[in-house]
Design an enzyme around this catalytic site. Structure first.
Site, PDB file in Angstrom:
ATOM      1  N   ARG A  88      -8.951  16.973 -14.703  1.00 20.19           N
ATOM      2  CA  ARG A  88      -7.795  16.863 -13.746  1.00 20.19           C
ATOM      3  C   ARG A  88      -6.594  16.931 -14.548  1.00 20.19           C
ATOM      4  NH1 ARG A  88      -6.849  19.107  -9.191  1.00 20.19           N
ATOM      5  NH2 ARG A  88      -5.183  17.728  -8.731  1.00 20.19           N
ATOM      6  N   ILE A  89      -6.161  17.858 -15.204  1.00 23.83           N
ATOM      7  CA  ILE A  89      -4.730  17.650 -16.082  1.00 23.83           C
ATOM      8  C   ILE A  89      -3.654  16.576 -15.484  1.00 23.83           C
ATOM      9  CG2 ILE A  89      -3.456  18.949 -16.936  1.00 23.83           C
ATOM     10  CD1 ILE A  89      -5.963  19.620 -18.420  1.00 23.83           C
ATOM     11  N   LEU A  90      -3.498  15.912 -16.037  1.00 24.19           N
ATOM     12  CA  LEU A  90      -2.689  14.821 -16.053  1.00 24.19           C
ATOM     13  C   LEU A  90      -0.809  15.288 -15.990  1.00 24.19           C
ATOM     14  CD1 LEU A  90      -4.679  11.963 -16.432  1.00 24.19           C
ATOM     15  CD2 LEU A  90      -3.649  12.425 -14.067  1.00 24.19           C
ATOM     16  N   ASN A 103      -8.107   9.678 -23.689  1.00 24.71           N
ATOM     17  CA  ASN A 103      -8.988  10.933 -23.398  1.00 24.71           C
ATOM     18  C   ASN A 103      -9.578  10.708 -24.915  1.00 24.71           C
ATOM     19  OD1 ASN A 103     -10.660  12.327 -22.126  1.00 24.71           O
ATOM     20  ND2 ASN A 103      -8.937  14.424 -22.604  1.00 24.71           N
ATOM     21  N   HIS A 105     -12.082  14.394 -26.472  1.00 27.51           N
ATOM     22  CA  HIS A 105     -12.186  15.404 -26.968  1.00 27.51           C
ATOM     23  C   HIS A 105     -13.356  15.889 -28.014  1.00 27.51           C
ATOM     24  CE1 HIS A 105     -11.719  20.267 -25.780  1.00 27.51           C
ATOM     25  NE2 HIS A 105     -11.696  19.794 -27.288  1.00 27.51           N
ATOM     26  N   THR A 140       2.030  20.454 -18.074  1.00 25.64           N
ATOM     27  CA  THR A 140       2.323  20.973 -16.414  1.00 25.64           C
ATOM     28  C   THR A 140       3.736  21.329 -17.097  1.00 25.64           C
ATOM     29  OG1 THR A 140       2.859  19.368 -15.267  1.00 25.64           O
ATOM     30  CG2 THR A 140       0.846  20.003 -15.708  1.00 25.64           C
ATOM     31  N   ASP A 141       4.116  22.218 -16.237  1.00 24.84           N
ATOM     32  CA  ASP A 141       5.728  22.829 -16.301  1.00 24.84           C
ATOM     33  C   ASP A 141       5.873  22.487 -15.599  1.00 24.84           C
ATOM     34  OD1 ASP A 141       4.889  24.242 -14.187  1.00 24.84           O
ATOM     35  OD2 ASP A 141       4.827  26.677 -15.057  1.00 24.84           O
TER      36      ASP A 141
END
Length: 545
Positions: A88-90, A103, A105, A140-141
């Site tokens: 999930r993108i936080l 995180n 990667h 996110t925008d």
């Protein structure tokens, strides 16, 4: 102690690794997933780590889900959030309410962000990939849509490089990145946070790690870095290791400028290649003869000197070195610090030797040496300077790193502590003995006369036994010389007078040793009683491997 809220999507292997290793004393306060069936839940429960599940409902917005996650974590105390496959993108809804969130990667960001880092690395044909532990930032925008260019773009805490091999597929590469990369990098990052060594500047988008420096803090040893990465290329696979049941290979560091066995040219084509033990012994032999500016020769057996000498000519130095213990020299390594001439070569082939190594050979010398089919002839080129600063000893699970023992003493460095002053010849022998003794395994004792060895007592668990061994070698194995009137060098202090008593019985007339024992006065008194001259170096010279 730092407490962690772990958030995993499936197996949570990184979180479980952190839980098992507890880097810096860290512990997992809770593991949260989005699925009841996530395998990490069972594994966490076995470790008595609480778990929480916050499912992704169909009508849940990203913000709604993050608020539900925060509510599920509200009853737990934690100082750090660690993501592990949390798909999930936080957004700032979570990130601004939670502590620093990390995180891992599976690539060296900014290369290969996104969902298929392993496949992207293989498709790009890179020879090195790795993993990155980074701070999670909002990607996110204003409308809550994901901005792909902002995903995995948070400031980097640490990275770990991993090689990509010909024939790798996504599965083999993913396993290597996980077990050799992420399992190192993620606990390292957690430990830094636990130690209070990390400063995160969210406004500037930077991370500073006080522990991750090339030169350590004032008062610590200078030049030993916070991390040590080693990258060598396999030079060749060896027949076997120390014993036939052990596989082995030799790797090469192409950046090393110092004369070495790894870079040496084997001149007699067709002769069998060097073995694991040959490489080890030749390395020890080269390190010894590099100590001397005068013509020097050494015979090495199992990395210990069977004999060493300097003289006006190379042939004379070799003759004196060999005569220390010709029986033990059988099957040994010969090292020379001058171009090998015919006279020296004739002596070398008089008995069986495994390898001869030198900074060059005359044509006549090569013709003589090539007569021996099983003698490997190595040319290391000009010896030059000793440029490699550190030595390493691999351990199971790690490695020891230290500066090389580059100490070199002169007569002026010696502190005479006995009533009798050493003679000029004894002082010269003390200096020669000390430079040679550095290459004898501890406990080490060396008997010398002038600039040649007459007896070597190596690798004993008792210093008195090392004296006895050196005396036996000098009196029973040396040719044309013995312990009577010799100088004794000891790689560490004598804790009791018994070592001096044993040396006196052997005929020793002078001793060089570090000093520093609580019983120095008794040891000096014993030397005075036997009219033995003694000098202290003020520094010991252990060699344990």
């Amino acid at each position: 102690m730092i407490r962690i809220a772990g958030m995993a999507g499936n197996r949570g292997r990184n979180l479980l690794n952190i839980a098992d290793r507890a880097p810096g004393g860290a512990e997992l306060a809770v593991v949260l997933t989005t699925s009841e069936d996530a395998p990490v839940r069972e594994d966490a429960t076995e470790r008595e780590i609480p778990t929480e599940v916050v499912p992704l409902e169909d009508d849940m917005s990203r913000t709604d889900h993050e608020e539900a996650v925060l509510e599920a974590l509200a009853d737990y105390e934690f100082d750090l959030v660690c993501l592990d496959g949390y798909m999930r993108i936080l957004t700032d809804t979570f990130l601004e309410s939670a502590p620093t969130t990390l995180n891992v990667h599976p690539s060296l960001l900014p290369s290969f962000p996104g969902m298929d880092a392993w496949g992207d690395a293989l498709e790009a044909g890179v020879s090195t990939t790795g993993c990155t532990v980074h701070v999670v930032t909002d990607a996110t925008d204003d409308e809550g849509n994901v901005v792909e260019s902002e995903v995995d773009a948070g400031p980097i805490v640490t990275q770990e490089p991993i090689p990509v091999y010909e024939g790798d597929d996504e599965d083999s590469l993913a396993d290597r990145v996980l077990y050799e990369g992420e399992f190192r990098a993620y606990p390292r990052a957690v430990k830094w946070f636990a130690d209070g060594a990390v400063t995160v500047d969210e406004d500037a988008g930077t991370v500073t790690v006080d522990a991750d420096v090339a030169t350590t803090a004032e008062g610590d040893h200078d030049g030993l870095p916070g991390r040590r990465l080693v990258s060598n290329d396999r030079l060749e696979t060896l027949r076997y290791g120390e014993n036939p049941h052990q596989d082995a290979a030799v790797y090469i560091d192409h950046t090393c400028d110092e004369a070495s066995v790894v870079h040496a040219e084997q001149l007699n084509e067709g002769a069998k290649a060097l073995s694991y033990n040959n490489y080890n012994d030749v390395d020890g032999a080269l390190n010894l003869i590099k100590e001397f500016d005068e013509p020097a020769a050494a015979v090495i057996k199992h990395t210990n000197p069977a004999g060493c000498a300097t003289a006006d000519s190379l042939a004379e130095a070799y003759e004196k070195a060999l005569s220390t213990d010709p029986m033990s020299a059988f099957g040994g390594i010969v090292a020379l610090n001058r171009e090998c001439d015919a006279e020296t070569a004739e002596q070398v082939i008089d008995s069986f030797k495994e390898v001869v190594v030198a900074p060059g050979y005359s044509e006549d010398a090569l013709e003589i040496l090539f007569e021996k089919d099983n003698l490997r002839v190595l040319d290391v080129g000009a010896l030059g300077d000793r440029t490699e600063r550190f030595t390493e000893k691999p351990l199971v699970g790690g490695r020891l790193v230290q500066e090389r023992d580059m100490q070199s003493i002169s007569v002026d460095d010696l502190e005479v502590v006995t009533e009798r002053e050493p003679t000029d010849e004894e002082l010269e022998s003390m200096v020669f003995g000390w430079q040679t003794l550095k290459h004898v395994k501890s406990n080490g004792i060396l008997f010398t006369k002038g600039t040649e060895t007459v007896g070597v007592g190596m690798g004993q668990v008792s210093r008195v036994d090392a004296v006895r061994l050196a005396a036996m070698k000098a009196d029973e194995h040396a040719e044309g010389k013995d312990a009577e009137g010799a100088v004794m060098a000891s790689d560490a202090f004598f804790p009791f007078p018994d070592g001096i008593e044993e040396a006196a019985s052997a005929g020793i007339e002078a001793v060089v040793q570090p000093g520093g024992s609580v019983n120095d006065e008794d040891v000096i008194a014993a030397a005075d009683e036997h009219d033995i001259a003694m000098a202290f170096t003020g520094q010991r010279s252990f060699r344990h491997d």
